[in-house]
Design a protein around this motif. Structure first.
Motif, PDB file in Angstrom:
ATOM      1  N   PRO A 109       8.311  -1.330  -2.979  1.00  0.00           N
ATOM      2  CA  PRO A 109       9.576  -0.674  -3.334  1.00  0.00           C
ATOM      3  C   PRO A 109       9.559   0.839  -3.185  1.00  0.00           C
ATOM      4  CG  PRO A 109       8.492  -1.601  -5.292  1.00  0.00           C
ATOM      5  CD  PRO A 109       7.764  -2.113  -4.097  1.00  0.00           C
ATOM      6  N   MET A 110       8.387   1.473  -3.396  1.00  0.00           N
ATOM      7  CA  MET A 110       8.315   2.924  -3.211  1.00  0.00           C
ATOM      8  C   MET A 110       8.605   3.314  -1.763  1.00  0.00           C
ATOM      9  SD  MET A 110       5.058   4.201  -5.498  1.00  0.00           S
ATOM     10  CE  MET A 110       5.060   5.804  -4.692  1.00  0.00           C
ATOM     11  N   CYS A 111       7.957   2.648  -0.831  1.00  0.00           N
ATOM     12  CA  CYS A 111       8.119   2.976   0.591  1.00  0.00           C
ATOM     13  C   CYS A 111       9.518   2.619   1.091  1.00  0.00           C
ATOM     14  CB  CYS A 111       7.066   2.246   1.419  1.00  0.00           C
ATOM     15  SG  CYS A 111       5.371   2.740   1.047  1.00  0.00           S
ATOM     16  N   VAL A 112       9.999   1.450   0.683  1.00  0.00           N
ATOM     17  CA  VAL A 112      11.328   1.013   1.112  1.00  0.00           C
ATOM     18  C   VAL A 112      12.404   1.967   0.606  1.00  0.00           C
ATOM     19  CG1 VAL A 112      13.076  -0.778   0.712  1.00  0.00           C
ATOM     20  CG2 VAL A 112      10.770  -1.427   1.427  1.00  0.00           C
ATOM     21  N   SER A 113      12.318   2.352  -0.655  1.00  0.00           N
ATOM     22  CA  SER A 113      13.324   3.263  -1.228  1.00  0.00           C
ATOM     23  C   SER A 113      13.331   4.612  -0.528  1.00  0.00           C
ATOM     24  CB  SER A 113      13.060   3.467  -2.725  1.00  0.00           C
ATOM     25  OG  SER A 113      13.177   2.257  -3.431  1.00  0.00           O
ATOM     26  N   ALA A 114      12.161   5.098  -0.146  1.00  0.00           N
ATOM     27  CA  ALA A 114      12.081   6.391   0.543  1.00  0.00           C
ATOM     28  C   ALA A 114      12.837   6.352   1.868  1.00  0.00           C
ATOM     29  CB  ALA A 114      10.619   6.765   0.777  1.00  0.00           C
ATOM     30  N   PHE A 117      15.112  -6.820   2.999  1.00  0.00           N
ATOM     31  CA  PHE A 117      13.660  -7.026   2.977  1.00  0.00           C
ATOM     32  C   PHE A 117      13.134  -7.035   1.544  1.00  0.00           C
ATOM     33  CE2 PHE A 117       9.276  -5.651   2.939  1.00  0.00           C
ATOM     34  CZ  PHE A 117       8.705  -6.306   4.016  1.00  0.00           C
ATOM     35  N   ILE A 118      13.486  -6.007   0.773  1.00  0.00           N
ATOM     36  CA  ILE A 118      12.950  -5.895  -0.588  1.00  0.00           C
ATOM     37  C   ILE A 118      13.538  -6.975  -1.497  1.00  0.00           C
ATOM     38  CG2 ILE A 118      14.674  -4.253  -1.463  1.00  0.00           C
ATOM     39  CD1 ILE A 118      10.899  -4.071  -2.140  1.00  0.00           C
ATOM     40  N   LEU A 119      14.786  -7.358  -1.238  1.00  0.00           N
ATOM     41  CA  LEU A 119      15.406  -8.424  -2.022  1.00  0.00           C
ATOM     42  C   LEU A 119      14.698  -9.748  -1.767  1.00  0.00           C
ATOM     43  CD1 LEU A 119      17.769  -9.083  -3.948  1.00  0.00           C
ATOM     44  CD2 LEU A 119      19.171  -9.541  -1.926  1.00  0.00           C
ATOM     45  N   ALA A 120      14.416 -10.061  -0.495  1.00  0.00           N
ATOM     46  CA  ALA A 120      13.694 -11.295  -0.162  1.00  0.00           C
ATOM     47  C   ALA A 120      12.274 -11.264  -0.709  1.00  0.00           C
ATOM     48  CB  ALA A 120      13.676 -11.493   1.359  1.00  0.00           C
ATOM     49  N   PHE A 121      11.654 -10.106  -0.649  1.00  0.00           N
ATOM     50  CA  PHE A 121      10.286  -9.942  -1.146  1.00  0.00           C
ATOM     51  C   PHE A 121      10.196 -10.318  -2.624  1.00  0.00           C
ATOM     52  CE2 PHE A 121       7.189  -7.086  -3.234  1.00  0.00           C
ATOM     53  CZ  PHE A 121       6.020  -7.497  -2.608  1.00  0.00           C
ATOM     54  N   ALA A 176      14.945  -9.542   8.280  1.00  0.00           N
ATOM     55  CA  ALA A 176      14.142  -9.082   7.139  1.00  0.00           C
ATOM     56  C   ALA A 176      13.882 -10.204   6.143  1.00  0.00           C
ATOM     57  CB  ALA A 176      14.846  -7.917   6.447  1.00  0.00           C
ATOM     58  N   GLN A 177      14.776 -11.195   6.086  1.00  0.00           N
ATOM     59  CA  GLN A 177      14.575 -12.324   5.180  1.00  0.00           C
ATOM     60  C   GLN A 177      13.349 -13.138   5.561  1.00  0.00           C
ATOM     61  OE1 GLN A 177      18.295 -14.499   5.305  1.00  0.00           O
ATOM     62  NE2 GLN A 177      19.124 -13.374   3.562  1.00  0.00           N
ATOM     63  N   SER A 178      13.017 -13.164   6.845  1.00  0.00           N
ATOM     64  CA  SER A 178      11.816 -13.870   7.297  1.00  0.00           C
ATOM     65  C   SER A 178      10.596 -12.965   7.305  1.00  0.00           C
ATOM     66  CB  SER A 178      12.036 -14.433   8.710  1.00  0.00           C
ATOM     67  OG  SER A 178      13.047 -15.416   8.709  1.00  0.00           O
ATOM     68  N   LEU A 179      10.795 -11.707   7.686  1.00  0.00           N
ATOM     69  CA  LEU A 179       9.666 -10.775   7.769  1.00  0.00           C
ATOM     70  C   LEU A 179       9.024 -10.544   6.404  1.00  0.00           C
ATOM     71  CD1 LEU A 179      11.070  -8.105  10.256  1.00  0.00           C
ATOM     72  CD2 LEU A 179       9.175  -9.690  10.663  1.00  0.00           C
ATOM     73  N   ALA A 180       9.831 -10.476   5.348  1.00  0.00           N
ATOM     74  CA  ALA A 180       9.291 -10.199   4.005  1.00  0.00           C
ATOM     75  C   ALA A 180       8.279 -11.261   3.567  1.00  0.00           C
ATOM     76  CB  ALA A 180      10.423 -10.068   2.995  1.00  0.00           C
ATOM     77  N   PRO A 181       8.630 -12.569   3.570  1.00  0.00           N
ATOM     78  CA  PRO A 181       7.622 -13.558   3.165  1.00  0.00           C
ATOM     79  C   PRO A 181       6.466 -13.671   4.135  1.00  0.00           C
ATOM     80  CG  PRO A 181       9.647 -14.647   3.891  1.00  0.00           C
ATOM     81  CD  PRO A 181       9.950 -13.187   3.775  1.00  0.00           C
ATOM     82  N   MET A 182       6.710 -13.471   5.441  1.00  0.00           N
ATOM     83  CA  MET A 182       5.621 -13.559   6.419  1.00  0.00           C
ATOM     84  C   MET A 182       4.581 -12.465   6.184  1.00  0.00           C
ATOM     85  SD  MET A 182       7.759 -14.400   9.908  1.00  0.00           S
ATOM     86  CE  MET A 182       6.360 -14.122  10.989  1.00  0.00           C
ATOM     87  N   ILE A 183       5.053 -11.229   6.025  1.00  0.00           N
ATOM     88  CA  ILE A 183       4.132 -10.106   5.824  1.00  0.00           C
ATOM     89  C   ILE A 183       3.409 -10.236   4.492  1.00  0.00           C
ATOM     90  CG2 ILE A 183       4.009  -7.599   5.483  1.00  0.00           C
ATOM     91  CD1 ILE A 183       6.364  -7.360   7.481  1.00  0.00           C
TER      92      ILE A 183
END
Length: 474
Positions: free
Chosen positions: A445-450, A261-265, A398-405
């Motif tokens: 990135p803060m939330c994802v890393s947690a 997710f974060i990589l695609a973001f 997650a590759q699709s969810l990241a750009p959609m969100i």
């Protein structure tokens, strides 16, 4: 054989080189595709938000189901082009490179919100991902099957990172030569050249790579006397369930979902964020091209520089450390604020580097999970493609969810109207958009890393770097 002897004389490991050539070819095209396609369809083809979301939903479904299906097919098929990893890459490479080119050539001159641009995106995403999956699943299986020795796998990682380092420079050269896609004809010509080069690289793997299990029949160890070669959905369900119920696999998938997710973001939106948050008089176009290129080139340098650490402390601690670094950097950037342009550009670049570098190590824990599954169920050969495919079933969405969100959030603050108007638009609206962009850059990135820290700390396979081999190569 003459080629093999020639390579050995120069200190090159032929098996690792053959494996890494697919990494080189795929890195050339994958990085360009992920970095440019969102901006291309949003800004040049002017796709509507509705069509963009529809295409991403179709892509998300296809992206999830094709991995386990191709994985089952490659692990159980009697057809050589599917069952042999080398042949899967050999026959899949030309189609993979052709699918890469689909996005860069419009089917007609698109008007704003043209329905055909939505169909174009849908076809381009599904075709590219389908061939990417078919080829790279075979390569992922090779990673686990070339050798069971940890040191040999680290050598594969090393060769792969060097190849990825070279391949990732395609983003840098593409940005410089096409002026970050402003010269679209130059951009198209560059993509054609890169597609040809990538195909040649992957064909080398198809001609020269080998798996230890190419000559072994696949037998079912989980379904009694049922022949694993026969395609059976009940067998697929049983094997998939055995993989999915492993706790380490579950924890890895949870952590990997957020990494994808974060990589695609960042891959999809770094260029957009940089253009809006960093003024052109602070960082001109060439400097931004170098910045984008560094985000794809430096991860490989970082992994290569950590080779001794991988031998000494293992991938588990290194991956965990990257999560803490990401969270800490994001917190510091949030505290500093968006007006520190040079620090912000450094933060964006380093974030891309750390996220991609950590992701490059994920083949190691998956290979260990494959080894554990092989021993646990006393299989005659590993379910390498199925493990990688089942992992992708849950992480690829997650590759699709990241750009959609991200796009949905940005459009709530007028991105669709302001993306072309630039700094001549309503200052208040533009300031609001830039503010939400900055918060996305820091808070995501803060939330994802947690979440990743919480999941990864429970992962139990931590000492494979201290074990020479877990089963006998055959």
């Amino acid at each position: 054989m003459n080629v093999v002897r020639y390579l050995i004389n120069f200190g090159v490991n032929p098996a690792a080189l053959a494996y890494a050539m697919t990494t080189l070819g795929s890195a050339m095209i994958n990085n360009i595709f992920s970095f440019y396609y969102v901006k291309l369809f949003l800004n040049k083809y002017k796709i509507s938000e509705g069509s963009f979301h529809q295409s991403q939903v179709v892509y998300m479904v296809w992206n999830a189901i094709n991995d386990p299906l191709f994985g089952y097919l490659q692990d159980n098929s009697k057809v050589p082009c599917c069952s042999q990893r080398r042949l899967s890459i050999l026959y899949g490479a030309p189609l993979y490179s052709l699918a890469f080119l689909l996005a860069w050539f419009p089917w007609r001159s698109y008007a704003s919100g043209d329905w055909l641009s939505g169909l174009h995106l849908m076809v381009a995403l599904c075709a590219f991902d389908g061939m990417l999956t078919f080829v790279l699943l075979a390569q992922c299986a090779l990673f686990a099957e070339i050798s069971s020795h940890h040191q040999s796998r680290l050598r594969l990682v090393k060769y792969s990172q060097v190849a990825s380092l070279i391949g990732s420079s395609s983003v840098l050269f593409c940005g410089v030569l096409s002026k970050n896609m402003e010269d679209f004809a130059a951009f198209q010509a560059f993509t054609v050249m890169i597609a040809i080069l990538s195909c040649v690289c992957m064909l080398y793997t198809g001609l020269h790579s080998e798996s230890r299990f190419d000559n072994k029949g696949s037998e079912s160890d989980a379904v009694g006397s049922v022949d694993q070669s026969a395609f059976s959905f009940s067998m697929l369900r049983t094997l998939t369930w055995q993989i999915m119920t492993d706790r380490d696999f579950q924890l890895f998938v949870l952590m990997n979902f957020f990494q994808v997710f974060i990589l695609a973001f960042f891959n999809n939106f770094t260029m957009i964020f940089a253009e809006h948050l960093i003024p052109p008089d602070v960082l001109p176009s060439l400097a931004k091209s170098i910045m984008y290129g560094a985000g794809f080139i430096c991860p490989q340098l970082l992994v290569l520089s950590c080779e001794k650490l991988l031998h000494g402390i293992g991938y588990y601690r290194i991956i965990l450390f990257t999560f803490y670094v990401e969270a800490g950097m994001a917190a510091i950037m949030l505290a500093l604020g968006p007006q520190h342009y040079y620090i912000l550009s450094f933060f964006l670049t380093v974030n891309m580097v750390i996220i991609q570098a950590a992701f490059s190590l994920f083949g190691l824990p998956l290979a260990d999970i494959i080894d554990t599954d092989l021993q646990k169920y006393k299989r005659s050969s590993p379910l390498s493609s199925m493990v990688f495919g089942t992992n992708a079933l849950f992480t690829k969405p997650a590759q699709s969810l990241a750009p959609m969100i991200a796009l949905n959030v940005l459009n709530q603050f007028g991105y669709e109207q302001l993306k072309d108007a630039g700094r001549d638009s309503n200052p208040s609206a533009l300031e609001s958009l830039h503010s939400v962009m900055f918060y996305l850059v820091c808070l995501v990135p803060m939330c994802v890393s947690a979440v990743q820290i919480l999941a990864w700390r429970q992962f139990s396979i931590r000492s494979s770097h201290t074990v020479d081999t877990k089963y006998i190569d055959g």
